[in-house]
Design an enzyme around this catalytic site. Structure first.
Site, PDB file in Angstrom:
ATOM      1  N   CYS A   2      47.099 -12.751  59.871  1.00  9.00           N
ATOM      2  CA  CYS A   2      47.129 -11.740  60.926  1.00  9.00           C
ATOM      3  C   CYS A   2      47.175 -10.384  60.249  1.00  9.00           C
ATOM      4  O   CYS A   2      48.224  -9.937  59.804  1.00  9.00           O
ATOM      5  CB  CYS A   2      48.345 -11.936  61.837  1.00  9.00           C
ATOM      6  SG  CYS A   2      48.419 -10.736  63.187  1.00  9.00           S
ATOM      7  N   GLU A 107      40.677 -11.548  64.223  1.00  8.56           N
ATOM      8  CA  GLU A 107      40.197 -12.305  63.076  1.00  8.56           C
ATOM      9  C   GLU A 107      38.691 -12.084  62.961  1.00  8.56           C
ATOM     10  O   GLU A 107      37.952 -12.356  63.911  1.00  8.56           O
ATOM     11  CB  GLU A 107      40.492 -13.800  63.215  1.00  8.56           C
ATOM     12  CG  GLU A 107      41.959 -14.172  63.180  1.00  8.56           C
ATOM     13  CD  GLU A 107      42.647 -13.879  61.860  1.00  8.56           C
ATOM     14  OE1 GLU A 107      41.945 -13.497  60.896  1.00  8.56           O
ATOM     15  OE2 GLU A 107      43.876 -14.031  61.788  1.00  8.56           O
TER      16      GLU A 107
END
Length: 221
Positions: A2, A107
């Site tokens: 993340c 992402e």
């Protein structure tokens, strides 16, 4: 992994999730951010002295035992599988867990969020570094785990997310058995209520960016 997330909620939408006095300056300077990156100040919920309280921290963990805050990397993620073992993380895992409010994470340019658009908690750990002159730096990092079916096509890691209602259980001080009771939360989350927005659709929708709507000045790089 993340490495980017967003918090585009208004402050009045956040207040029901936060407890205790707000960090100094938050009400005056808060603005939604569509892109939050490591090294920037982030909003977190933690427990200190038996009470839950919101705090501002730098995203990138600086362990309390570090001799030089400018030496070495500042990890912004910690693997859930080894957080209890690694020297940089194990003290914070035992005593200083935190939660970061978010409404999406990214992402490879894809925006991943709840289908209902609701806020959620990124699981984290935090630490407080105190310099020889008494100066303090509070910092944090986000825990990651193996990806579910939604995230796996994009990355081999995803953030740990703590469900609503388990804030106290996550943040309170725990002994060994208590920490082991948290392990199911580290094993991933059900992707059924989540969706992925690819970069092309994100561009059409013109999402907010951290450059457009700053929250606080960026930390020195």
């Amino acid at each position: 992994m993340c490495g980017r997330y967003s918090l585009t909620a208004r402050l009045d939408q956040l207040l029901p999730r936060l407890q205790g006095a707000l960090p100094l300056g938050l009400e005056q300077y808060y603005a939604p951010r569509g892109l939050i990156a490591p090294g920037e100040p982030v909003l977190a919920l933690r427990q200190e002295h038996g009470a839950l309280q919101p705090a501002l921290m730098l995203w990138g963990l600086l362990p309390e035992w570090s001799k030089d805050p400018l030496a070495g990397p500042r990890p912004f993620n910690a693997r859930a599988e080894t957080v209890a073992e690694k020297a940089s993380f194990r003290g914070a895992w035992r005593h200083r867990r935190c939660l970061l409010p978010a409404d999406a994470f990214y992402e490879k340019g894809h925006r991943i969020h709840r289908r209902d658009g609701a806020l959620f908690w990124l699981a984290g750990i935090w630490d407080r570094w105190i310099g020889p002159d008494g100066s303090e730096v509070e910092s944090c990092c986000v825990l990651t785990t193996a990806p579910n079916a939604l995230v796996a096509p994009l990355h081999n890691r995803m953030p740990v997310i703590v469900p609503d209602g388990l804030e106290q259980a996550w943040l309170e001080t725990k002994d060994g058995p208590g920490l082991r009771a948290l392990e199911p939360l580290l094993q991933g989350w059900d992707p059924g209520w989540w969706t992925v927005v690819p970069p092309a659709l994100r561009a059409e929708r013109s999402p907010l960016s951290s450059e457009q709507l700053p929250l606080f000045p960026r930390s020195p790089q």
